[in-house]
Write an enzyme that holds these catalytic residues in place. Structure first.
Site, PDB file in Angstrom:
ATOM      1  N   CYS A 296       0.780  -1.231   0.000  1.00  0.00           N
ATOM      2  CA  CYS A 296       0.000   0.000   0.000  1.00  0.00           C
ATOM      3  C   CYS A 296       0.816   1.289   0.000  1.00  0.00           C
ATOM      4  O   CYS A 296       0.472   2.208  -0.750  1.00  0.00           O
ATOM      5  CB  CYS A 296      -1.059   0.011   1.098  1.00  0.00           C
ATOM      6  N   ARG A 325       7.252 -11.229   5.042  1.00  0.00           N
ATOM      7  CA  ARG A 325       6.899 -11.121   6.448  1.00  0.00           C
ATOM      8  C   ARG A 325       7.642 -12.181   7.241  1.00  0.00           C
ATOM      9  O   ARG A 325       7.762 -13.319   6.809  1.00  0.00           O
ATOM     10  CB  ARG A 325       5.383 -11.295   6.630  1.00  0.00           C
ATOM     11  N   GLN A 343       0.857 -10.917  -3.517  1.00  0.00           N
ATOM     12  CA  GLN A 343      -0.574 -10.635  -3.432  1.00  0.00           C
ATOM     13  C   GLN A 343      -1.068 -10.148  -4.786  1.00  0.00           C
ATOM     14  O   GLN A 343      -0.363  -9.440  -5.495  1.00  0.00           O
ATOM     15  CB  GLN A 343      -0.826  -9.522  -2.409  1.00  0.00           C
ATOM     16  N   ASP A 345      -2.713  -7.725  -5.489  1.00  0.00           N
ATOM     17  CA  ASP A 345      -3.098  -6.587  -4.678  1.00  0.00           C
ATOM     18  C   ASP A 345      -3.650  -5.438  -5.513  1.00  0.00           C
ATOM     19  O   ASP A 345      -3.359  -5.333  -6.705  1.00  0.00           O
ATOM     20  CB  ASP A 345      -1.854  -6.096  -3.928  1.00  0.00           C
ATOM     21  N   HIS A 347      -5.158  -1.135  -4.708  1.00  0.00           N
ATOM     22  CA  HIS A 347      -5.632  -0.102  -3.784  1.00  0.00           C
ATOM     23  C   HIS A 347      -6.524   0.848  -4.538  1.00  0.00           C
ATOM     24  O   HIS A 347      -6.167   1.330  -5.610  1.00  0.00           O
ATOM     25  CB  HIS A 347      -4.444   0.588  -3.133  1.00  0.00           C
ATOM     26  N   LYS A 430     -12.148  -5.419   7.754  1.00  0.00           N
ATOM     27  CA  LYS A 430     -12.062  -6.123   6.480  1.00  0.00           C
ATOM     28  C   LYS A 430     -13.103  -7.225   6.368  1.00  0.00           C
ATOM     29  O   LYS A 430     -13.670  -7.667   7.356  1.00  0.00           O
ATOM     30  CB  LYS A 430     -10.665  -6.706   6.314  1.00  0.00           C
ATOM     31  N   HIS A 476      -8.199  -1.668   0.344  1.00  0.00           N
ATOM     32  CA  HIS A 476      -7.137  -2.616   0.001  1.00  0.00           C
ATOM     33  C   HIS A 476      -7.889  -3.902  -0.342  1.00  0.00           C
ATOM     34  O   HIS A 476      -8.760  -4.306   0.410  1.00  0.00           O
ATOM     35  CB  HIS A 476      -6.237  -2.953   1.188  1.00  0.00           C
TER      36      HIS A 476
END
Length: 607
Positions: A296, A325, A343, A345, A347, A430, A476
């Site tokens: 993000c 991570r 991901q 991903d 945004h 979420k 997200h």
RNA sequence: GCCGAGCUAGCUCAGUUGGUCAGAGCGGCUGUUUCGUAAACAGCAGGUCGUCGGUUCAAAUCCGACGCUCGGCUCCA
């Protein structure tokens, strides 16, 4: 309690009865029924072994044979303390007694010589337990807190009949056969090599095909929904993550910062200790780089790189972004829990008014994926902030708005969902889609998260119709979640039998003898030209062996070629699902496969 | 990270109480076979038995440390 739970709960009491006979010094904690059976947590200096389990199991059989009756007795609090002391189980049971709210009944259950603080309910008699088995011993913290002593947990299961128990045990064995870690190795989908690092996935060619097809699929959906593709690097400055909050909120779950060589030299010169270094990093006295734990901040900086009018919104930036991570070593698990993952991903930056519509668009994407892949066995969780306020950033008013938006959006899914406090991200609530793996563990896949906080932390704005700056809201979302975890779960979902559009190898040409080698190569060339992933089995085995190999390797189509086919420019089609489908012209076969791939047809149930 | 279990050829596994125990099947390679819908036949190659250290005349086997894997627990932005 359901009858099955009652049975299992009673079995856990029988377990406790037996343990106390074998190891009288045992201190008991709790022994509830669970989804797959029951457990009992015990505190015992002796480390229980598999042999002990057998001994305990034998003793349980005796207890059952003794035909003991379960009797309930309600007492007041003082009497309860007295009983607990009398049976010498003060260590945990006094605490458990204190958990029972004032005014609620306090009860003990007794079977034979065994007495336990217990709300019930139970079967009438130990002989009602017809089929049970102790399964494993595991460590478990008292009251689930790492700060407490770790107890020994004995897991077991029980069923009304021996046949059901046998069926359950068989089912567990069958499930292991579709474990993605086993299939991943067998089908050469992915590798984890210790020399590369724990929890770091190497996608082998076959696995890469599956991932690539999924990415191509979702990318097309994103274009339809007005997303823009972006690319960002794998690292970012520490300061970026101080601003976003990732570094302060989750520094223990990140790979350690990368510090520039000169800075390190300078610190060494100053005689800086590790503690001082940690402090400087926290305070921002020195900078460095972080392997990105989330995408993000990078996407936010793209948004922030130019002014936005309300007419531009929503801005939707998508990337297959790889993040890192530092998961605890004991948590790592195949592809489903890893230290580096990608991901799917994106945004979305929008106005508050646009928020509901945009959330729905994100949920629609998740549903498209799950539907296309035939995954219907999932649950939905709305993760809300918990009571530990230090874990979350931002103002309560914004959290309220974000949580309300999630809740409203979840309602539109037309399926039940649970609201779970404490499951939110640090920046917002979420909606998660959760699926179980073959051994019953739950994994979060798709997620949609509403965020009022990062726009504020990064001071994001857009110019409204009133010509004034306004704060956008962010979403997200990752419909697959991560490619690693999703493919891991997908391997198990299909038991390795991927639909043709995803199959690493879609068809294999099997010449009956090398007399038809030329035509076989012609068929392969034709299929390759049509865009299929096809190979030729040139081994000098008999057809049966070639077919067996094709089946074992889970290739959707075997195309058998002999003299007749060569002459007729045809192929004999054998599918994974249906077996021998007979001879058809090569052109017809190409068309059949084309349609199957284009429609992303799911594998038919095997006959 | 914590508790427990495990680690023998590419894969699946056998190796009784420490002494020709370094093996099998599959896979691979080579040769023979040219074959019609889930395994043709034969030969060959492959392992410092997770790593390091210790005990012993002798260690895959016993002990210790470490690494990794597995099952739980805790954690999971």
């Amino acid at each position: 309690m359901t009858p099955l739970e009652e049975l299992r709960h009673s079995c856990s009491h029988v377990l406790a009865t037996a343990i106390l006979r074998v190891f009288p010094e045992t201190k008991l904690d709790i022994g509830p029924p669970i989804e797959t059976g029951f457990y009992y947590d015990v505190d015992l200096d002796h480390k229980l072994t598999a042999e002990d389990l057998a001994k305990i199991e034998a003793e349980m059989q005796k207890v059952i044979a003794e035909n003991q009756t379960f009797t309930r007795r309600e007492v007041n609090r003082d009497e309860a303390v007295g009983i607990i002391k009398k049976i010498g189980q003060e260590r945990y049971k006094i605490g458990r007694l204190a958990d029972i709210p004032e005014g609620e009944a306090i009860s003990f259950y007794q079977n034979g010589e065994f007495v336990d603080l217990c709300g019930g309910t139970h079967v009438k008699n130990t002989q009602e337990i017809k089929a049970f088995k102790l399964l494993t011993i595991a460590g478990a913290y008292h009251r689930g807190s790492e700060r407490n002593k770790q107890l020994q947990r004995i897991y077991g299961t029980a069923f009304p009949t021996p046949a059901e128990l046998a069926a359950y045990l068989h089912q567990i064995e069958q499930a292991k056969l579709r474990d993605h870690r086993k299939l991943g190795k067998d089908l050469k989908l992915f590798v984890i090599d210790d020399a590369v690092g724990q929890g770091l996935i190497l996608w082998a060619p076959a696995g890469a095909v599956v991932r690539q097809e999924l990415q191509t699929f979702i990318a097309a959906e994103l274009r339809k929904q007005g997303y823009h593709q972006v690319f960002t690097p794998h690292i970012g400055r520490l300061e970026l993550y101080r601003t976003s909050g990732h570094f302060p909120y989750y520094r223990d779950s990140q790979y350690p910062p990368i510090i520039e060589r000169e800075t390190l030299a300078q610190l060494a010169h100053e005689g800086c200790t590790c503690a001082q270094l940690a402090n400087k990093l926290t305070e921002g006295d020195i900078d460095g780089y972080l392997l990105k734990p989330m995408n993000c901040p990078h996407h936010i900086k793209i948004y922030a790189s130019q002014p936005h009018s309300y007419r531009d919104l929503p801005v939707r930036l998508a990337e297959f972004g790889t993040v890192y991570r530092w998961e605890q070593s004991g948590e790592l698990n195949g592809m489903t829990r890893v230290r580096g993952f990608t991901q799917d991903d994106a945004h979305l930056f929008c106005t508050e008014d646009q928020l509901p519509q945009e959330i729905l668009g994100c949920l629609a994407l998740v549903k498209i994926i799950l539907t296309t892949l035939g995954m219907s066995d999932y649950r939905v969780r709305v993760g809300l902030r918990g009571t530990d306020t230090a874990k979350y950033t931002g103002e309560p008013a914004n959290w309220d708005k974000a949580e309300a938006a999630c809740r409203e959006a979840a309602k539109t899914l037309g399926m039940p969902f649970t609201e779970e406090p404490g499951e939110a991200a640090f920046y917002g609530p979420k909606i998660d889609f959760i699926i179980k793996d073959v051994i019953g563990r739950e994994w979060q896949l798709g997620t949609v998260q509403v965020d009022y906080n990062l726009p504020q932390r990064f001071d994001l704005t857009y110019v409204g119709a009133d010509n004034q700056p306004h704060r956008p809201v962010m979403i997200h979302r990752a419909p697959f979640g991560s490619m690693e975890r999703f493919v891991g779960v997908l391997i198990e979902h299909f038991a390795g039998n991927f639909p043709t559009w995803l199959a690493p190898e879609q068809a294999r040409v099997l010449p009956i003898s090398d007399k038809v080698g030329d035509y076989a190569r012609e068929v392969v060339a034709r299929l390759k030209d049509a865009g299929f992933r096809v190979t030729l089995d040139e081994h000098s085995d008999k057809l049966g062996a070639k077919i067996r190999r094709t089946e074992v390797e889970k290739v959707p189509y075997a195309l058998v070629i002999g003299g007749k086919e060569a002459e007729a420019k045809a192929v004999s089609v054998r599918s994974r699902a249906k077996g021998d489908e007979g001879v058809m012209p090569l052109d017809a076969c190409v068309e059949k496969l084309r349609i199957e791939v284009a429609t992303r047809a799911l594998p038919e149930k095997r006959k």
